[in-house]
Design an enzyme around this catalytic site. Structure first.
Site, PDB file in Angstrom:
ATOM      1  CB  THR A   1       4.771  -3.407   5.042  1.00 43.61           C
ATOM      2  OG1 THR A   1       3.844  -2.394   4.642  1.00 43.61           O
ATOM      3  CG2 THR A   1       4.460  -4.691   4.303  1.00 43.61           C
TER       4      THR A   1
ATOM      5  N   PRO B   1      -1.255   1.918   0.914  1.00 38.57           N
ATOM      6  CG  PRO B   1       0.353   0.873   2.253  1.00 38.57           C
ATOM      7  CD  PRO B   1      -1.078   1.308   2.252  1.00 38.57           C
TER       8      PRO B   1
ATOM      9  CG  HIS C   1       1.532  -7.456   0.357  1.00 38.95           C
ATOM     10  ND1 HIS C   1       2.248  -6.790   1.318  1.00 38.95           N
ATOM     11  CD2 HIS C   1       1.928  -6.915  -0.821  1.00 38.95           C
ATOM     12  CE1 HIS C   1       3.058  -5.907   0.747  1.00 38.95           C
ATOM     13  NE2 HIS C   1       2.877  -5.959  -0.554  1.00 38.95           N
TER      14      HIS C   1
ATOM     15  N   GLY D   1      -6.521  -0.174  -2.101  1.00 35.52           N
ATOM     16  CA  GLY D   1      -5.384   0.161  -2.929  1.00 35.52           C
ATOM     17  C   GLY D   1      -5.707   0.173  -4.409  1.00 35.52           C
TER      18      GLY D   1
END
Length: 386
Positions: free
Chosen positions: A160, A82, A280, A334
């Site tokens: 998340t 995502p 992240h 990502g």
């Protein structure tokens, strides 16, 4: 039919091309990290210490990249992570990537803050996409959003958990990043330097957070977006709040953003089906650990109790193989996929999938490793490797 452009055989070449074609304010959001961007560099550098050893005199195997996860057979052990604001970085990027992933039999994970609605992506992916959820502060919004996710047919929910604060990202602060982008002179000049992006944006329409639009106040100024996200969309995440989500979700539940073994222990206790070991992408804690720093310990302690996915620093098929050798059951990428959209437009998803598949197939063939699940047998012990 697969698409592959030999001008862009790796992520660095895709990144260089994307930088030329995407306005600087959007490109900085994509590639940047927080603070001094030490974490971004550490994620990539950690792979330099993971070595694989070939078994060259073994019989030549037939390579099969497919793996099973959550009762589904995927064509390769990677999917699309995502990424928020994808449509800002390249128009219709969520639709492009979801369609490519569906056709390739790989998972696409839709971000809550994507520019495509969850209903649109569910239709494109025919129910095979996963949904990434931030825990809404407002219980009514959470209930409504989860109802929409279920009705749309999503089977896998990815929550998340690693954004207790907004990341301090100097690039975005300097650029005054907003969704939609601010129409100041600096940003307008950047857009003018990227005619393909500007034309495609004109055709696609101004990017907005389509999934969240029903919950946004009408005519909300862009200056209020951060407050809306903080006060409404990104609520606190702890064991108790996650238990509410677990109790209201019957399908596979994945917690994204853990690197601490103690947190994974809590995920097991919660009844989560998997975790995404992730920092992240170096965008939240600049001085934190990379998933590769802790994955072997987590695998040893909890690998028989929960599935281990991994992102952050994964940029190639070789990196996918390294992550699998270190103990991952699956990986997510990502930035690579969004760079590919910026570089080659509507063929970006197809190109990235084909590129990664070629890279991983070559590595597996060189090792003489027939399947991804056997990659741990080819891990060479050394510094940083237990």
């Amino acid at each position: 039919m697969a698409y592959y452009n030999p001008k862009y055989p790796d992520t660095p070449s895709l990144k260089r091309a994307a930088k030329r074609r995407i306005p600087a304010f959007a490109f900085d959001y994509l590639c940047g990290g927080c603070h001094d961007e030490i974490g971004v560099a550490h994620n990539a550098g950690a792979f330099e210490h993971v070595k694989l050893q070939s078994d060259l005199l073994a019989p030549t195997p037939e390579i099969d990249l497919s793996v099973e996860l959550f009762g589904q057979r995927y064509a390769a052990p990677f999917g699309v992570a995502p990424v928020g604001l994808q449509g800002l970085m390249w128009p219709k990027a969520p639709e492009i990537l979801a369609k490519a992933a569906y056709r390739a039999k790989l998972p696409y994970v839709l971000s809550t803050v994507s520019s495509a609605s969850l209903e649109t992506i569910a239709e494109i992916s025919e129910g095979t996409a996963w949904y990434q959820l931030y825990n809404p502060t407002d219980a009514k919004i959470r209930e409504d959003l989860m109802g929409r996710i279920k009705r749309a047919g999503y089977k896998v929910l990815v929550v998340t958990v690693d954004v207790p604060t907004f990341g301090y990202r100097p690039r975005d602060i300097k650029n005054g990043l907003a969704m939609p982008p601010k129409m100041n002179l600096r940003n307008i000049l950047q857009m003018m330097q990227c005619p393909a992006w500007s034309w495609q944006t004109l055709l696609a329409g101004v990017p907005e957070m389509q999934t969240l639009k029903p919950y946004m106040p009408k005519n909300m100024p862009t200056s209020e977006l951060a407050n809306f996200m903080n006060n409404t969309v990104m609520g606190a995440v702890d064991f108790d709040s996650l238990k509410v989500i677990r109790d209201n979700w019957d399908g596979p539940l994945v917690l994204k953003g853990l690197v601490n073994p103690d947190d994974v222990k809590q995920a097991v206790a919660l009844g989560a089906d998997a975790v995404v070991l992730s920092n992240h992408g170096g965008r939240q804690l600049d001085v934190g650990e990379s998933p590769l720093d802790t994955i072997q310990t987590i695998k040893r302690l909890y690998g028989d109790k929960i599935k281990l996915l991994m992102d952050s620093g994964v940029q190639s098929g070789g990196n996918v193989a390294q992550a699998m050798a270190m103990g991952a059951d699956f990986t997510l990428l990502g930035r690579t996929f969004v760079y590919a959209c910026g570089a080659v437009g509507h063929h970006g998803g197809e190109h990235a999938i084909d590129m990664l598949t070629q890279q991983m197939t070559q590595v597996m063939g060189q090792l003489k490793c027939p399947t991804p699940t056997q990659l741990p047998h080819f891990l060479k012990a050394g510094p940083g490797v237990a």
